[in-house]
Design a protein around this motif. Structure first.
Motif, PDB file in Angstrom:
ATOM      1  N   ASP A  54       0.812  -1.216   0.000  1.00 13.62           N
ATOM      2  CA  ASP A  54       0.000   0.000   0.000  1.00 13.62           C
ATOM      3  C   ASP A  54       0.845   1.265   0.000  1.00 13.62           C
ATOM      4  N   SER A 110      -3.100  -7.589  -4.965  1.00 13.15           N
ATOM      5  CA  SER A 110      -3.701  -6.259  -4.820  1.00 13.15           C
ATOM      6  C   SER A 110      -3.531  -5.417  -6.080  1.00 13.15           C
ATOM      7  N   PRO A 180       1.024   4.384  -5.348  1.00  9.48           N
ATOM      8  CA  PRO A 180       0.037   4.532  -4.270  1.00  9.48           C
ATOM      9  C   PRO A 180       0.011   5.954  -3.734  1.00  9.48           C
ATOM     10  N   LYS A 326      -6.194   0.486   0.612  1.00  9.00           N
ATOM     11  CA  LYS A 326      -5.988  -0.556   1.634  1.00  9.00           C
ATOM     12  C   LYS A 326      -5.908  -1.951   1.019  1.00  9.00           C
TER      13      LYS A 326
END
Length: 388
Positions: A54, A110, A180, A326
């Motif tokens: 993240d 992710s 990010p 997240k």
């Protein structure tokens, strides 16, 4: 393509290492120690790997971990050529591989929902998972062939080459995934981790999805995998029949991935997951009662098929409903639930077998326990049942 080549390299690497321990070093008793050396750092660092995903560009994490694994493979080749490759060095190598895995998988899981549209996410996850399962069938076959025509230098080099290709394919300028968002001032790894855990716990979807994956891995997948050699030995089977059981599980999970690519399910996925969970444990219970090898192989394939209908839609729903900032932390928790509880099952089943309990009895108890927990989850998760 990166996931396909890295899994091909990993599967070749692990088969070669295990065969090296058994055939060259002649120390099969340490196989469990080497496998634990892979799993312990992976489990221990998985959550922090999600925190990092993240904060840092995900393709950079994947590229770096793959490139470092190539260097580890090169070092292992040097050790082998000079006859320095021993159990101690293999344990260190396994620790490093497990440590790097803890950062790679939260990053890739992710990144998929960031670069894929929500309506295609189910197919993307199924394609990635299906490729993984297929490589764990093909990789050992390639490694076995290379060991037949050459030595371990050839198989280690081929595995390292596939991992290098994976690193090149996720070179950040090729992927162009976004950076990010910057974290607030004063944010630390501990606070980020607490935020991620609280996010999962306070969401009924994330909480129920995590429990679902824990139950299927702790009470079915883990016991199923560790039972194969014990069950084959108890029934007086052969190594070929052991390979049939392992191949049956891989074939079932692969076919389920293909089915989910073709059937891009979007409605009532929560209900589908919970029904598949109950069906998995019913099949597993029947498996525990059967002593005929063809039926065992068939039931293994059906169990793996049903289990993937639990795992893949759950992961997709979690990815779709998670704040993009997240995703790394949430997917690390999901990955930990998927892989972190299998070693626990390995240990528990081994202890019960050591206590002279019949393997069929042990599997029956775990199947019934998992089924009861599944029924409890269905009862306590009305919101999850209604999820699309």
């Amino acid at each position: 393509m990166s996931g396909l080549t890295v899994m091909l390299g990993f599967s070749m690497f692990f088969l070669s290492v295990l065969w090296f321990i058994v055939d060259v070093l002649e120390q099969p008793a340490v196989l469990g120690i080497v496998l634990m050396a892979v799993s312990i750092p992976r489990v221990a660092m998985m959550i922090y790997g999600g925190v990092l995903a993240d904060k840092i560009r995900k393709s950079f994490i994947m590229f770096t971990t793959n490139f470092l694994q190539v260097l580890v493979m090169a070092a292992m080749i040097v050790l082998f050529v000079n006859d320095w490759l021993q159990i101690s060095s293999l344990i260190v190598i396994a620790l490093v591989f497990g440590f790097l895995d803890a950062f790679f998988f939260p990053a890739v899981s992710s990144m998929i929902p960031i670069i894929v549209r929500d309506e295609e996410l189910q197919r993307a996850n199924s394609l990635f998972q299906g490729s993984t399962e297929l490589m764990f069938i093909i990789g050992p076959l390639i490694a076995g062939f290379l060991l037949t025509i050459g030595d371990f230098t050839l198989t280690f080099s081929a595995a390292g080459l596939f991992i290098l290709v994976s690193a090149v394919l996720v070179f950040p300028p090729f992927i162009k995934d976004p950076e990010p968002d910057k974290r607030p001032e004063g944010s630390t790894a501990v606070t980020d981790l607490k935020e991620g855990l609280a996010y999962v716990w306070n969401s009924s979807l994330h909480r129920s999805g995590t429990f679902t994956i824990v139950i299927i891995n702790l009470f079915m997948i883990g016991p199923l995998i560790v039972s194969f050699p014990i069950l084959v030995s108890a029934l007086g089977g052969t190594p070929f029949e052991l390979s049939l059981l392992e191949g049956g599980l891989a074939a079932g999970t692969f076919l389920a991935s293909v089915a989910l690519i073709a059937w891009n399910v979007r409605n009532r996925r929560g209900r589908l997951v919970l029904y598949a969970l109950l069906a998995s444990f019913i099949l597993f219970f029947v498996f525990s009662q059967v002593e005929t090898m063809p039926f065992l192989v068939l039931l293994t394939a059906f169990s793996g098929f049903a289990a993937m209908f639990v795992y893949l839609p759950t992961v997709t729903m979690v990815q779709e409903k998670t704040d993009k900032a997240k995703l790394g932390r949430v997917m690390s928790i999901i990955t930990l639930a998927a892989s972190g509880f299998e070693p626990v099952a390995f240990g528990l089943i081994s202890l019960l077998v050591a206590a002279q309990l019949p393997i069929q009895t042990i599997l029956s108890v775990t199947a019934v326990t998992g089924l009861l927990l599944g029924v409890l989850l269905v009862w306590k998760s009305p919101d999850f049942r209604k999820m699309d």
